[in-house]
Design a protein around this motif. Structure first.
Motif, PDB file in Angstrom:
ATOM      1  N   GLU A 115     -10.192  -3.218   1.704  1.00 38.59           N
ATOM      2  CA  GLU A 115      -9.685  -1.861   1.186  1.00 38.59           C
ATOM      3  C   GLU A 115      -9.322  -0.857   2.276  1.00 38.59           C
ATOM      4  OE1 GLU A 115     -11.465   1.619  -1.493  1.00 38.59           O
ATOM      5  OE2 GLU A 115     -12.395  -0.282  -1.464  1.00 38.59           O
ATOM      6  N   MET A 116     -10.104  -0.791   3.477  1.00 42.91           N
ATOM      7  CA  MET A 116      -9.849   0.160   4.431  1.00 42.91           C
ATOM      8  C   MET A 116      -8.544  -0.508   5.154  1.00 42.91           C
ATOM      9  SD  MET A 116     -12.653   1.444   7.283  1.00 42.91           S
ATOM     10  CE  MET A 116     -13.342   2.225   6.003  1.00 42.91           C
ATOM     11  N   ASP A 175      -5.926  -1.983   3.631  1.00 47.68           N
ATOM     12  CA  ASP A 175      -4.874  -1.318   2.874  1.00 47.68           C
ATOM     13  C   ASP A 175      -4.471   0.195   3.310  1.00 47.68           C
ATOM     14  OD1 ASP A 175      -4.470  -4.038   2.084  1.00 47.68           O
ATOM     15  OD2 ASP A 175      -5.757  -3.642   0.167  1.00 47.68           O
ATOM     16  N   GLN A 176      -5.567   0.867   3.361  1.00 50.07           N
ATOM     17  CA  GLN A 176      -5.441   2.101   3.591  1.00 50.07           C
ATOM     18  C   GLN A 176      -4.907   2.523   5.177  1.00 50.07           C
ATOM     19  OE1 GLN A 176      -9.147   4.433   3.338  1.00 50.07           O
ATOM     20  NE2 GLN A 176      -9.512   3.654   1.219  1.00 50.07           N
ATOM     21  N   ALA A 177      -5.146   1.537   6.128  1.00 53.25           N
ATOM     22  CA  ALA A 177      -4.473   1.760   7.315  1.00 53.25           C
ATOM     23  C   ALA A 177      -3.068   1.367   7.467  1.00 53.25           C
ATOM     24  CB  ALA A 177      -5.285   0.810   8.222  1.00 53.25           C
ATOM     25  N   GLN A 204      -0.852   1.556   4.821  1.00 57.11           N
ATOM     26  CA  GLN A 204      -0.096   2.753   4.166  1.00 57.11           C
ATOM     27  C   GLN A 204      -0.043   3.908   5.120  1.00 57.11           C
ATOM     28  OE1 GLN A 204       1.342   2.588   1.178  1.00 57.11           O
ATOM     29  NE2 GLN A 204       0.527   0.395   1.059  1.00 57.11           N
ATOM     30  N   LEU A 205      -1.194   4.423   5.848  1.00 56.18           N
ATOM     31  CA  LEU A 205      -1.132   5.511   6.760  1.00 56.18           C
ATOM     32  C   LEU A 205      -0.090   5.158   7.930  1.00 56.18           C
ATOM     33  CD1 LEU A 205      -2.411   8.025   7.755  1.00 56.18           C
ATOM     34  CD2 LEU A 205      -3.971   6.675   9.110  1.00 56.18           C
ATOM     35  N   ARG A 237      -8.099  10.265  10.294  1.00 62.28           N
ATOM     36  CA  ARG A 237      -7.677  10.138   8.925  1.00 62.28           C
ATOM     37  C   ARG A 237      -8.593   9.301   8.095  1.00 62.28           C
ATOM     38  NH1 ARG A 237      -2.458  11.550   7.666  1.00 62.28           N
ATOM     39  NH2 ARG A 237      -1.748  13.062   9.343  1.00 62.28           N
ATOM     40  N   LEU A 238      -9.018   8.191   8.512  1.00 55.85           N
ATOM     41  CA  LEU A 238     -10.001   7.241   7.886  1.00 55.85           C
ATOM     42  C   LEU A 238     -11.473   7.601   7.925  1.00 55.85           C
ATOM     43  CD1 LEU A 238      -8.169   3.782   8.370  1.00 55.85           C
ATOM     44  CD2 LEU A 238      -7.790   5.471   6.360  1.00 55.85           C
TER      45      LEU A 238
END
Length: 740
Positions: free
Chosen positions: A662-663, A665-667, A669-670, A685-686
């Motif tokens: 999940e992290m 995927d966030q990275a 998108q960032l 950001r994370l």
């Protein structure tokens, strides 16, 4: 009524089953056994009280059988039966009944008293032989036996049978010898007598050997080094102790013959005496009068006992004053002594704890290997009845050095590469596997090196397998914390203060017990580099609280710096082992004192016992790959083969893996939205730490999202386009201006 048994109605003739289908009615023996199992909780207590009461009433009846209160319809026939058949032996029978009642009451205690069957049969034989002797001493008359005298009817009958085989004088002697022999066997005196005879034989052999060697001693050994030296590993005392019988071992545990035995090497007396004279000469050249008063020979070094002398100095009044040489003066000459003795490294223990001399440890010309088997068979190890007793090696006098992991309660090991750190962990694990079953001990192993501890895979003691991946190792630490909390809840419900008390209560209730758990980490620095906060928090909390729940830690590192062995970790690991380190700074980090930098490597260690305080030098034991393989094979054959159990931390590792995905995927998108990729951006950001951000960058590079590193402090190239250019460009410029 619920208490009344329900009567079964007879079935019609057509519904009567075949005779083979009818359940067999339980016999009276089975019903009696079922009743006994049902009342097992109180049965032994009731039986014990009944036997004690019967013995007391019988004794009072025998003493006052002519007194009216002791005459009755039940008591009088019982007393008449005892005296008629046993005669004077009825008093012994009453004592046996009382002792049987005592044993019955002791049945449900933690350590009930037990009498071996052989001893019990021998005591019974001695009792009946004694009855026959009583009959002989009374003239062997039937009238006296029927009157309750001598040995009663039983004694008269046995004496009559023996008299048919031998004439009266010899039959009496035979019965007397049989009685004494059976009595000695029943009381266990034969074992004690055998050990005493063996001890006398060994002592006589030792005196003969010492007398035969006295003419061969040199006068120099008596003048320079007295004969009151501490015996080394190869002296006659140890050779005689090796002849004693090996310790009795549980047949469930692996036998000692799976391990290799060591070969003894006799010390060179001439080299020892020359070194002692050279030490005295070197100290005298620097104006320090001292005398070598003894030595202790170890596997790796020989420790020479130096007694400081006196120097003459002129006092304030002009008179000569004898002043003792300071210990610091001898310690300051360590390098000069090493140069004079041509020694690679030399350690000075000033003073030796509990002794009135300074110890100078000089390396031996030829070192001796220390094996695990002699240490396990030694009396020092056998005195430690703890299941977590471990064998560390042999000290400077060649005596076994052992410790109890349960009392430490955790162990911290440090040393450079090749100093013997991983060999020590292997020997420690082997020692635990030799003395514990899988029901008593479970082991969890973390091996970032991936090659040292994987040899133990397949042992039934092992929880899961030896973990080598970072994420899975962090999952093991989290599971250990959860297991500790669960065990504390169980202890609270059982009103037990530690695991030993809890297991004792579970055994009384015939419920399953909890095994001890030993968590072994072969390289702490690797975990501290990647996840320092999580690793330190888990280790410190386990070290502070896990002792009462039976969870113990063994942590090793090859970099004993302050960022790896932090103050909190050090404070909760009072027991420490240091092998050779690079500098005195590292020695002070791990031991709080210098000295580890002068060790010779290859198993040469300093051990700090919390109960002793000062470092103790020893040579660690060596366990070969062949010995480990034999031990693993033994347990694999002994254990019940079944489906492999999954590691108890699998669910935690799966949850961590989902969070990681999940992290990631966030990275992605960032970096697509900002068109920038750097560790500092991911950290802000994370809201993660730098090690996690650096790993995310590596994963993004492996996935083809960002390009390779272009230098420290520079952003990486983003290879994926942005979906909304205007919005992302504006947001990216804002972020860039903020960073500037």
């Amino acid at each position: 009524m619920s208490g009344c048994p329900s009567r079964k109605r007879s079935a019609p003739p057509d519904s009567i089953p075949e005779s083979s289908d009818l359940p067999a009615s339980p016999s009276w023996l089975e019903r009696l056994a079922n009743y006994w199992l049902h009342f097992d909780r109180f049965g032994w207590d009731v039986a014990g009280i009944f036997l004690l009461a019967l013995a007391l009433i019988s004794l009072l009846g025998l003493v006052g059988k002519s007194w009216a209160p002791f005459q009755g319809a039940v008591l009088s026939p019982w007393i008449t039966f005892l005296t008629r058949w046993l005669g004077w032996g009825s008093y012994v029978a009453v004592l046996a009944i009382a002792y049987g009642g005592f044993l019955a009451l002791q049945r449900r205690t933690v350590r009930p008293m037990r009498i071996p069957l052989g001893h019990l049969l021998a005591l019974e034989g001695a009792y009946f032989s004694l009855l026959a002797l009583m009959a002989y001493f009374g003239g062997n008359l039937l009238s006296r036996a029927e009157a309750g005298l001598d040995g009663g009817i039983i004694g008269w009958g046995m004496a009559y049978l023996v008299g048919l085989l031998l004439p009266p004088p010899w039959s009496t002697v035979l019965l007397l010898l049989i009685t004494l022999l059976l009595l000695a066997i029943g009381l266990g005196l034969t074992n004690w007598l055998g050990r005493w005879i063996e001890k006398q034989i060994l002592a006589s052999e030792g005196e003969e050997n010492s007398i035969s060697e006295e003419p061969d001693e040199k006068p120099l050994s008596e003048e320079t080094i007295p004969a009151t030296q501490t015996a080394g590993p190869d002296t006659k005392a140890d050779s005689l102790s090796g002849l004693s019988t090996p310790p009795v071992r549980n047949p469930v545990l692996p036998p000692f013959n799976l391990l290799s035995n060591e070969t003894s090497a006799h010390p060179d007396e001439a080299v020892i005496h020359d070194t002692a004279m050279l030490i005295e000469q070197t100290l005298a050249e620097f104006g320090i009068p001292a005398r070598v008063v003894g030595y202790r020979v170890g596997p790796t070094v020989t420790q020479y006992a130096i007694e400081p002398g006196f120097v003459e100095k002129t006092g304030p009044d002009g008179n000569l004053v004898h002043q003792k040489v300071r210990v610091s003066q001898i310690s300051a000459l360590a390098r000069d002594l090493a140069l004079a003795l041509s020694a690679s490294r030399l350690r000075i223990e000033a003073p030796v704890p509990g002794r009135s001399y300074v110890g100078i440890e000089v390396p031996n010309p030829h070192t001796s290997l220390v094996r695990l088997r002699p240490v396990l068979e030694s009396e020092t190890f056998q005195k430690l009845t703890s299941p977590l007793a471990i064998a560390l090696g042999k000290d400077v006098s060649g005596q076994p050095m052992v410790a109890d992991l349960a009392r430490m309660p955790h162990l911290l090991i440090a040393g450079t590469t090749g100093s013997g750190k991983s060999v020590c962990i292997t020997a420690l694990t082997t020692c635990l596997l030799m003395n514990n079953t899988p029901q008593q001990l479970r082991i969890a192993m973390l091996d970032p090196k991936m090659v040292e501890l994987v040899r133990f895979n397949g042992v039934p003691h092992l929880l899961g397998k030896v973990e080598t991946e970072q994420e899975r190792m962090l999952g093991v630490l989290k599971w250990a914390l959860m297991e500790m909390d669960n065990r504390y809840r169980l202890l609270e419900e059982a009103h037990a203060r530690d695991l030993v008390t809890f297991n004792r209560k579970q055994e009384r209730k015939k419920l399953p017990t909890l095994p001890r758990i030993v968590l072994i980490i072969d390289e702490l620095a690797d975990l501290m580099m990647t996840s320092p906060e999580q690793t330190e928090h888990s280790l410190v909390r386990l070290a502070q609280l896990a002792r009462a729940t039976g969870i113990h830690l063994v942590v090793a590192t090859q970099r004993p710096s302050t960022d790896v062995v932090t103050g909190l970790i050090k404070a909760n690991f009072p027991a420490r082992v240091s092998f050779a380190v690079a500098s005195s700074v590292d020695s002070r980090v791990i031991l709080d004192t210098g000295g580890a930098e002068t060790l010779l490597g290859h198993g040469d260690m300093l051990f700090i016992d919390p109960e002793v305080g000062s470092p103790q030098r020893a040579q660690g034991v060596l366990v070969t790959d062949a010995e480990v393989e034999k031990l693993v094979t033994f347990w694999q054959k002994s254990a019940v083969q079944g489906p492999a159990e999954a590691a108890p931390w699998e669910e935690l590792v799966a949850i961590e893996g989902d969070k990681s995905d999940e992290m990631l995927d966030q990275a992605i998108q960032l970096v697509k939205r900002t068109q920038r990729a750097s560790a500092s951006l991911l950290q802000r950001r994370l809201r993660i730490g730098y090690p996690r951000a650096a790993r995310l960058l590596d994963e993004l590079e492996a996935a083809g999202v960002v390009g390779p590193s272009v230098g420290s402090g520079k952003d990486r190239e983003v290879l994926l386009p942005n979906d909304d250019d205007e919005e992302d460009d504006e947001e990216g410029m804002q972020d860039y201006n903020k960073e500037i």
